[in-house]
Scaffold this motif. Structure first.
Motif, short mmCIF file in Angstrom:
data_model
loop_
_atom_site.label_atom_id
_atom_site.label_comp_id
_atom_site.label_asym_id
_atom_site.label_seq_id
_atom_site.Cartn_x
_atom_site.Cartn_y
_atom_site.Cartn_z
N PRO A 272 42.42 49.90 33.77
CA PRO A 272 41.85 49.13 34.88
C PRO A 272 42.93 48.74 35.88
O PRO A 272 44.06 48.41 35.51
CB PRO A 272 41.27 47.90 34.18
CG PRO A 272 40.94 48.38 32.81
CD PRO A 272 42.05 49.33 32.46
N ARG B 136 34.50 43.94 34.12
CA ARG B 136 33.32 44.39 34.86
C ARG B 136 32.55 43.17 35.41
O ARG B 136 31.98 43.22 36.51
CB ARG B 136 32.42 45.24 33.97
CG ARG B 136 33.02 46.62 33.67
CD ARG B 136 32.04 47.52 32.93
NE ARG B 136 32.63 48.84 32.69
CZ ARG B 136 33.13 49.25 31.53
NH1 ARG B 136 33.11 48.42 30.48
NH2 ARG B 136 33.65 50.45 31.42
N TRP C 114 34.02 40.35 36.25
CA TRP C 114 34.84 39.92 37.38
C TRP C 114 34.51 40.75 38.62
O TRP C 114 34.39 40.24 39.72
CB TRP C 114 36.33 40.08 37.04
CG TRP C 114 36.91 39.03 36.17
CD1 TRP C 114 36.24 38.09 35.45
CD2 TRP C 114 38.29 38.81 35.95
NE1 TRP C 114 37.12 37.30 34.75
CE2 TRP C 114 38.39 37.70 35.06
CE3 TRP C 114 39.45 39.41 36.38
CZ2 TRP C 114 39.61 37.21 34.62
CZ3 TRP C 114 40.68 38.92 35.96
CH2 TRP C 114 40.76 37.83 35.07
N ARG C 115 34.41 42.05 38.40
CA ARG C 115 34.19 42.97 39.50
C ARG C 115 32.89 42.64 40.25
O ARG C 115 32.82 42.78 41.49
CB ARG C 115 34.13 44.41 38.96
CG ARG C 115 33.95 45.48 40.01
CD ARG C 115 33.92 46.85 39.38
NE ARG C 115 32.83 46.99 38.39
CZ ARG C 115 32.67 48.03 37.59
NH1 ARG C 115 33.54 49.02 37.62
NH2 ARG C 115 31.67 48.08 36.73
N ASN C 116 31.90 42.19 39.52
CA ASN C 116 30.59 41.91 40.14
C ASN C 116 30.48 40.50 40.71
O ASN C 116 29.51 40.20 41.41
CB ASN C 116 29.48 42.12 39.11
CG ASN C 116 29.39 43.56 38.65
OD1 ASN C 116 29.68 44.48 39.41
ND2 ASN C 116 28.99 43.76 37.40
N LYS D 13 39.63 46.47 45.54
CA LYS D 13 38.51 46.51 44.59
C LYS D 13 39.03 46.74 43.18
O LYS D 13 40.04 47.42 42.98
CB LYS D 13 37.54 47.61 44.99
CG LYS D 13 38.17 48.97 45.23
CD LYS D 13 37.14 49.94 45.79
CE LYS D 13 37.79 51.28 46.16
NZ LYS D 13 36.83 52.23 46.75
N LEU D 14 38.37 46.17 42.22
CA LEU D 14 38.74 46.29 40.82
C LEU D 14 38.04 47.50 40.22
O LEU D 14 36.81 47.58 40.22
CB LEU D 14 38.34 45.02 40.06
CG LEU D 14 38.57 45.02 38.54
CD1 LEU D 14 40.02 45.31 38.21
CD2 LEU D 14 38.13 43.68 37.96
N LYS D 15 38.83 48.45 39.74
CA LYS D 15 38.28 49.66 39.14
C LYS D 15 38.40 49.57 37.63
O LYS D 15 39.49 49.35 37.09
CB LYS D 15 39.03 50.89 39.66
CG LYS D 15 38.77 51.17 41.13
CD LYS D 15 39.26 52.55 41.54
CE LYS D 15 38.80 52.91 42.93
NZ LYS D 15 39.20 54.29 43.32
N PHE E 212 43.56 47.45 40.37
CA PHE E 212 43.04 47.14 41.69
C PHE E 212 43.44 48.25 42.64
O PHE E 212 44.49 48.87 42.48
CB PHE E 212 43.61 45.81 42.19
CG PHE E 212 43.24 44.62 41.35
CD1 PHE E 212 41.96 44.07 41.42
CD2 PHE E 212 44.16 44.04 40.50
CE1 PHE E 212 41.61 42.97 40.66
CE2 PHE E 212 43.83 42.93 39.73
CZ PHE E 212 42.54 42.40 39.80
#
Length: 398
Positions: free
Chosen positions: A68, A41, A43-45, A59-61, A70
């Motif tokens: 998890p 999370r 990383w995602r931000n 995008k990383l979900k 991409f």
């Protein structure tokens, strides 16, 4: 290039999910089970991710249930390279298998794209002795497609390994020697290693365990006698562990099951056949004036290569004897040419069937059995020897 083939339909468009992505500076990022959701999370931000193949943004979900992954933000030309969708079990299984293999081997790739074949194995392991593609198959695909993919790998010198996602019913089977049912699809995952014979290797990501069905001996139709064992992923090695040699006690269990199945086959042909003498097997018994339950004990033996026949051993062996009777010949007079003629009359003649008949003929001659009139007793020790010779490098002495 390491992409995952997971495609999820959202409305009228497809979302392509991948397990790997690139950072802006070209660093390859692989989503492994060791990465925590909290870390992902963050990383995602704070990071930007690109598809390793098409360089489109992804995008990383990071949810609480689905693994998890991409995902492409919108449809791109990259979607043309993905041939099928995947299940969460497939994603989980590949992550676990990748983690296992990375601990065992130096060079392991997750879903690399092999441009010379336009194929994408789930995992590729490069060792000193060769390159090994590994396919973990969760969904049912045509056997012809499996064969085509395997032939592609072999055409460039690779020896693929196919691992079947463990069907739920398999996990409920008792461990040890037993009678198992496998479909033609399951059979396409069989591997053969001398002398252990046929083995089916499956993997269950939810339990993190491999389930082996080894030393398989075909009885009839979909039924096999074999040994069921399991191995946790942390105990697995590479190359994948080979099954243990059957013990003397286990071989005795094979005999017990085999003889029970022989008796069941003969009884069922009498009780369940609606065609009576129109049943080919019963017709042969009738013309040779022999009641099915009184067939000589040497009709219906588990000789090598008998798995080439879908029929019970009693059926194809009696058919061979019936052919000889009509030709007026003994086993000593039965040449390889005669056997080939006998096999070529079948709907699906194969070299394996020829070999099975040759082994059967040679065995009977060695036992002093020359014709159908010989009612020599074949005791369990002889059947024990047949199983021993088929499944062991060294015969057990009795």
């Amino acid at each position: 290039m390491q992409l995952n083939r997971n495609i999820c339909k959202i409305g009228q468009r497809e979302e392509i999910n991948i397990l790997t992505a690139k950072s802006k500076n070209g660093e390859l990022l692989i989503l492994t089970p060791e990465l925590t959701r909290d870390q992902l999370r963050k990383w995602r931000n704070s990071r930007t991710f690109l598809c390793p193949q098409c360089n489109a943004p992804v995008k990383l979900k990071v949810g609480d249930i689905v693994i998890p992954h991409f995902a492409h933000k919108k449809d791109t030309a990259c979607s043309a390279t993905f041939s099928e969708g995947e299940t969460p079990e497939h994603l989980m299984g590949k992550q676990q298998l990748y983690g296992l293999l990375k601990k065992r081997e130096k060079h392991v790739e997750l879903e690399p794209f092999l441009r010379m074949l336009s194929q994408r194995p789930d995992i590729l392991v490069i060792t000193k002795s060769g390159t090994i593609p590994i396919e973990f198959q969760c969904s049912t695909i045509p056997i012809s497609e499996m064969e085509s993919r395997s032939n592609g790998y072999r055409s460039i010198g690779m020896k693929p390994i196919w691992i079947l996602h463990t069907p739920t019913k398999f996990t409920g089977f008792a461990y040890g020697v037993g009678l198992f049912h496998f479909s033609k699809y399951h059979e396409s995952f069989f591997t053969h290693v001398h002398p252990e014979g046929y083995t089916l290797l499956t993997y269950k990501p939810q339990k993190e365990r491999f389930y082996y069905f080894s030393n398989l001996v075909h009885v009839a139709g979909k039924r096999y006698i074999g040994i069921h064992r399991s191995l946790s992923v942390d105990k697995q090695v590479f190359p994948f562990a080979r099954p243990k040699t059957p013990t003397k006690e286990e071989l005795k269990q094979y005999i017990s099951i085999y003889l029970a199945m022989r008796n069941e086959f003969l009884q069922s042909r009498i009780l369940l056949s609606r065609r009576g003498v129109n049943d080919p097997f019963l017709r042969m018994c009738y013309e040779m004036r022999m009641h099915p339950t009184n067939l000589p004990q040497w009709v219906g033996l588990p000789v090598a290569h008998s798995e080439s026949f879908r029929e019970h051993d009693c059926e194809w062996q009696l058919s061979l004897i019936y052919y000889m009777r009509r030709k007026g010949m003994s086993f000593k007079e039965l040449t390889d040419g005669h056997i080939r003629h006998f096999i070529n009359r079948m709907e699906i003649p194969t070299m394996g069937k020829e070999k099975a008949c040759q082994v059967y003929r040679d065995f009977l001659i060695a036992e002093g059995i020359e014709s159908f009139q010989n009612h020599q007793v074949i005791d369990e020790m002889i059947i024990f020897r047949l199983f021993s010779e088929r499944l062991l490098a060294k015969r057990y002495e009795n």
